[in-house]
Design a protein around this motif. Sequence first.
Motif, PDB file in Angstrom:
ATOM      1  N   SER A   1      41.499  48.611  66.454  1.00 17.51           N
ATOM      2  CA  SER A   1      40.166  49.216  66.518  1.00 17.51           C
ATOM      3  C   SER A   1      39.439  48.860  65.217  1.00 17.51           C
ATOM      4  N   PRO A   2      38.122  48.860  65.232  1.00 15.41           N
ATOM      5  CA  PRO A   2      37.381  48.540  64.008  1.00 15.41           C
ATOM      6  C   PRO A   2      37.786  49.435  62.830  1.00 15.41           C
ATOM      7  N   GLU A   3      38.047  50.729  63.110  1.00 11.67           N
ATOM      8  CA  GLU A   3      38.439  51.658  62.051  1.00 11.67           C
ATOM      9  C   GLU A   3      39.827  51.290  61.496  1.00 11.67           C
ATOM     10  N   ALA A   4      40.759  50.982  62.393  1.00  8.11           N
ATOM     11  CA  ALA A   4      42.119  50.625  61.967  1.00  8.11           C
ATOM     12  C   ALA A   4      42.101  49.311  61.186  1.00  8.11           C
ATOM     13  N   TYR A   5      41.292  48.364  61.674  1.00 10.17           N
ATOM     14  CA  TYR A   5      41.189  47.088  60.965  1.00 10.17           C
ATOM     15  C   TYR A   5      40.588  47.300  59.572  1.00 10.17           C
ATOM     16  N   ALA A   6      39.522  48.088  59.491  1.00 12.24           N
ATOM     17  CA  ALA A   6      38.861  48.354  58.207  1.00 12.24           C
ATOM     18  C   ALA A   6      39.841  49.016  57.236  1.00 12.24           C
ATOM     19  N   LYS A   7      40.655  49.934  57.754  1.00 15.56           N
ATOM     20  CA  LYS A   7      41.639  50.620  56.903  1.00 15.56           C
ATOM     21  C   LYS A   7      42.666  49.624  56.354  1.00 15.56           C
ATOM     22  N   ARG A   8      43.177  48.774  57.237  1.00 16.20           N
ATOM     23  CA  ARG A   8      44.167  47.781  56.799  1.00 16.20           C
ATOM     24  C   ARG A   8      43.548  46.760  55.842  1.00 16.20           C
ATOM     25  N   ARG A   9      42.287  46.422  56.106  1.00 18.28           N
ATOM     26  CA  ARG A   9      41.600  45.473  55.218  1.00 18.28           C
ATOM     27  C   ARG A   9      41.459  46.073  53.809  1.00 18.28           C
ATOM     28  N   ARG A  10      41.101  47.358  53.737  1.00 21.61           N
ATOM     29  CA  ARG A  10      40.985  48.030  52.435  1.00 21.61           C
ATOM     30  C   ARG A  10      42.339  48.067  51.722  1.00 21.61           C
ATOM     31  N   GLU A  11      43.400  48.347  52.476  1.00 26.08           N
ATOM     32  CA  GLU A  11      44.748  48.363  51.890  1.00 26.08           C
ATOM     33  C   GLU A  11      45.110  46.984  51.340  1.00 26.08           C
ATOM     34  N   PHE A  12      44.741  45.949  52.113  1.00 24.84           N
ATOM     35  CA  PHE A  12      45.001  44.581  51.666  1.00 24.84           C
ATOM     36  C   PHE A  12      44.238  44.287  50.373  1.00 24.84           C
ATOM     37  N   GLU A  13      42.968  44.695  50.310  1.00 26.04           N
ATOM     38  CA  GLU A  13      42.146  44.451  49.127  1.00 26.04           C
ATOM     39  C   GLU A  13      42.680  45.194  47.906  1.00 26.04           C
ATOM     40  N   VAL A  14      43.241  46.385  48.114  1.00 22.73           N
ATOM     41  CA  VAL A  14      43.874  47.125  47.020  1.00 22.73           C
ATOM     42  C   VAL A  14      45.093  46.344  46.525  1.00 22.73           C
ATOM     43  N   ASP A  15      45.843  45.791  47.465  1.00 19.09           N
ATOM     44  CA  ASP A  15      47.010  44.972  47.121  1.00 19.09           C
ATOM     45  C   ASP A  15      46.596  43.731  46.317  1.00 19.09           C
ATOM     46  N   VAL A  16      45.522  43.075  46.758  1.00 14.63           N
ATOM     47  CA  VAL A  16      45.015  41.896  46.050  1.00 14.63           C
ATOM     48  C   VAL A  16      44.604  42.280  44.625  1.00 14.63           C
ATOM     49  N   ALA A  17      43.902  43.396  44.486  1.00 16.91           N
ATOM     50  CA  ALA A  17      43.465  43.850  43.158  1.00 16.91           C
ATOM     51  C   ALA A  17      44.666  44.143  42.262  1.00 16.91           C
ATOM     52  N   ALA A  18      45.727  44.698  42.836  1.00 20.31           N
ATOM     53  CA  ALA A  18      46.935  44.993  42.056  1.00 20.31           C
ATOM     54  C   ALA A  18      47.566  43.698  41.537  1.00 20.31           C
ATOM     55  N   VAL A  19      47.616  42.684  42.376  1.00 22.66           N
ATOM     56  CA  VAL A  19      48.173  41.397  41.955  1.00 22.66           C
ATOM     57  C   VAL A  19      47.281  40.768  40.880  1.00 22.66           C
ATOM     58  N   GLN A  20      45.975  40.891  41.028  1.00 23.28           N
ATOM     59  CA  GLN A  20      45.065  40.359  40.008  1.00 23.28           C
ATOM     60  C   GLN A  20      45.281  41.057  38.664  1.00 23.28           C
ATOM     61  N   ARG A  21      45.540  42.365  38.695  1.00 27.08           N
ATOM     62  CA  ARG A  21      45.830  43.101  37.451  1.00 27.08           C
ATOM     63  C   ARG A  21      47.128  42.609  36.826  1.00 27.08           C
ATOM     64  N   ILE A  22      48.130  42.349  37.668  1.00 30.18           N
ATOM     65  CA  ILE A  22      49.408  41.834  37.162  1.00 30.18           C
ATOM     66  C   ILE A  22      49.190  40.484  36.470  1.00 30.18           C
ATOM     67  N   VAL A  23      48.401  39.614  37.092  1.00 32.65           N
ATOM     68  CA  VAL A  23      48.115  38.303  36.507  1.00 32.65           C
ATOM     69  C   VAL A  23      47.440  38.475  35.145  1.00 32.65           C
ATOM     70  N   ALA A  24      46.438  39.346  35.088  1.00 30.75           N
ATOM     71  CA  ALA A  24      45.732  39.584  33.815  1.00 30.75           C
ATOM     72  C   ALA A  24      46.673  40.186  32.775  1.00 30.75           C
TER      73      ALA A  24
END
Length: 171
Positions: free
Chosen positions: A74-97
């Motif tokens: 569903s659009p809501e479920a997809y949006a939720k998973r997309r946000r979780e993915f983006e949080v994960d990406v941001a965490a990896v970017q912090r690790i790199v920095a």
Amino acid sequence: LSQGFALPAKAQEIKPTVIGIVEIQAIMREASAAKSIQEQIEARRTQYQGEISAEETRLRELEQELARQRSVLSPEAYAKRRREFEVDVAAVQRIVADRRRELDQAYAGGVRVLQVEISKIIGEIAAERGITLVLPQAQTLYVDKELRISREVLKRLDEQLPDLALEFGLN
């Protein structure tokens, strides 16, 4: 004007300047401890790059999975998973920095230790030889080879500090 011009007593006590010339950059490049610093930084960078590559692969797989699921979620479920993915990406970017900052700090700390040791050794050589002024090679246009003390500085540095263990970790 009087022909009996005399310098003040203080001026008569000044000793002639004895100069030494040192090639700091060459010493920083050729010293065993400097090579040790470079090797440790490169080893740690390689280790971190392996860890980061694994995280990047994991994120690519997650993104592909998310793209495959888009049509069934569903659009809501997809949006939720997309946000979780983006949080994960941001965490990896912090690790790199964080890793980059850790490498920079470890390198800078090692260089500071090396510079302090070089300064001490230059002071020792100056005291032994009666040198009253030491100039960097880069600031001179011509230098008589007798004034150069770089080889002696490098020799003593390698004897006194053949290796330098870096401190890794964000403090």
